[in-house]
Design an enzyme around this catalytic site. Structure first.
Site, PDB file in Angstrom:
ATOM      1  N   ASP A  11       0.574  -1.204  -0.276  1.00 54.11           N
ATOM      2  CA  ASP A  11       0.111   0.101  -0.053  1.00 54.11           C
ATOM      3  C   ASP A  11       0.924   1.371  -0.097  1.00 54.11           C
ATOM      4  O   ASP A  11       2.233   0.856   0.238  1.00 54.11           O
ATOM      5  CB  ASP A  11      -0.836  -0.135   1.183  1.00 54.11           C
ATOM      6  CG  ASP A  11      -1.634   1.110   1.786  1.00 54.11           C
ATOM      7  OD1 ASP A  11      -2.459   1.301   0.380  1.00 54.11           O
ATOM      8  OD2 ASP A  11      -1.744   1.479   2.734  1.00 54.11           O
ATOM      9  N   ASP A  27      -0.094   4.650   1.195  1.00 57.14           N
ATOM     10  CA  ASP A  27      -0.242   5.811   2.190  1.00 57.14           C
ATOM     11  C   ASP A  27      -0.351   5.212   3.171  1.00 57.14           C
ATOM     12  O   ASP A  27      -0.964   4.932   3.317  1.00 57.14           O
ATOM     13  CB  ASP A  27      -1.913   6.814   2.157  1.00 57.14           C
ATOM     14  CG  ASP A  27      -1.441   7.165   3.347  1.00 57.14           C
ATOM     15  OD1 ASP A  27      -0.763   7.758   3.644  1.00 57.14           O
ATOM     16  OD2 ASP A  27      -2.776   8.032   3.588  1.00 57.14           O
TER      17      ASP A  27
END
Ligand code: B16
Ligand code: MG
EC number: 5.4.2.6
Length: 213
Positions: free
Chosen positions: A8, A10
């Protein structure tokens, strides 16, 4: 057997949550909407449109107003992104990416963000990634598994040979639904459904993951 690591963005590669917060705050102020840090926490890993729906709550806006609001928020966010540098890569992540590259384990991004490619570029990380799946790649965003399935497909690895690294509840759920092993970054209350949980990125233990998987 672990053949790919799917990251991922953020909260895992870098912390853009604060910049999203500032951009949404400006929009909320201009639109006279209630927006707090608690509400911002609910937006972790959620798409731009889903985020705006949460912020709007009971406030009704037309589709064209919504489109303009998302654009205004993104313009502010893009301005704020100009300030990020290699120093904003979260602790331990660069070393982990280099180690995965050395071991010839595929490295893929799976982010809800439509700005993901530009952010990786600013961080100087593009050469370390084999593929990028982002907010443009799939229709349904996390907690749907689509972005992870798309990411694995891009490097030709089966879901059960993938490890996902996620900081959001929606992302952990998406990774598990995709049939992947998940490393959760953050508190038990948020990422407790992951296969391994660590408090922060510096604590990710590649050796342990490879031994157990
Ligand atoms: P954008 P991730 C997510 O990134 C953020 O956590 C979330 O707050 C944001 O709304 C979403 O990206 C969409 O971002 O507005 O840039 O398209 O955690 O999936 O990497
Ligand atoms: Mg995240």
């Amino acid at each position: 057997m672990c053949k790919a690591f799917i990251f991922d963005l953020d909260g895992v590669i870098t912390d853009t949550a604060e910049l999203h917060f500032q951009a949404w705050s400006k929009l909320a102020l201009e639109e006279n909407l209630v927006f707090t840090r608690e509400i911002n926490e609910q937006l972790r890993g959620i798409s731009r449109r889903d985020s705006l729906d949460i912020i709007l709550a009971e406030n009704v806006r037309s589709e064209s107003q919504i489109a303009k609001m998302m654009e205004r928020k993104n313009d502010v966010y893009l301005d704020l992104l100009n300030s990020i540098t290699k120093d904003d890569i979260l602790p331990g992540i660069l070393e982990l990416l280099l180690e995965l590259n050395a071991r010839q384990i595929k490295v893929v991004l799976a982010s809800a963000s439509r700005n993901a490619r530009g952010i990786l570029l600013r961080l100087g990380l593009i050469p370390l990634f084999d593929a990028i799946a982002d907010g443009w790649s799939v229709e349904r965003s996390k907690p749907a598994p689509d972005v992870f399935i798309h990411a694995a497909g891009q490097v030709g690895v089966n879901a059960n040979d993938c490890v996902v690294v996620e900081d959001a509840q929606a992302g952990v759920e998406a990774g598990k639904t995709a049939g992947m092993k998940v490393i959760g970054i953050g508190p038990e209350s948020r990422v407790g459904a992951a296969d391994w949980r660590v408090d922060d990125t510096a604590a990710i233990n590649l050796k342990q993951v490879l031994e157990q998987f």
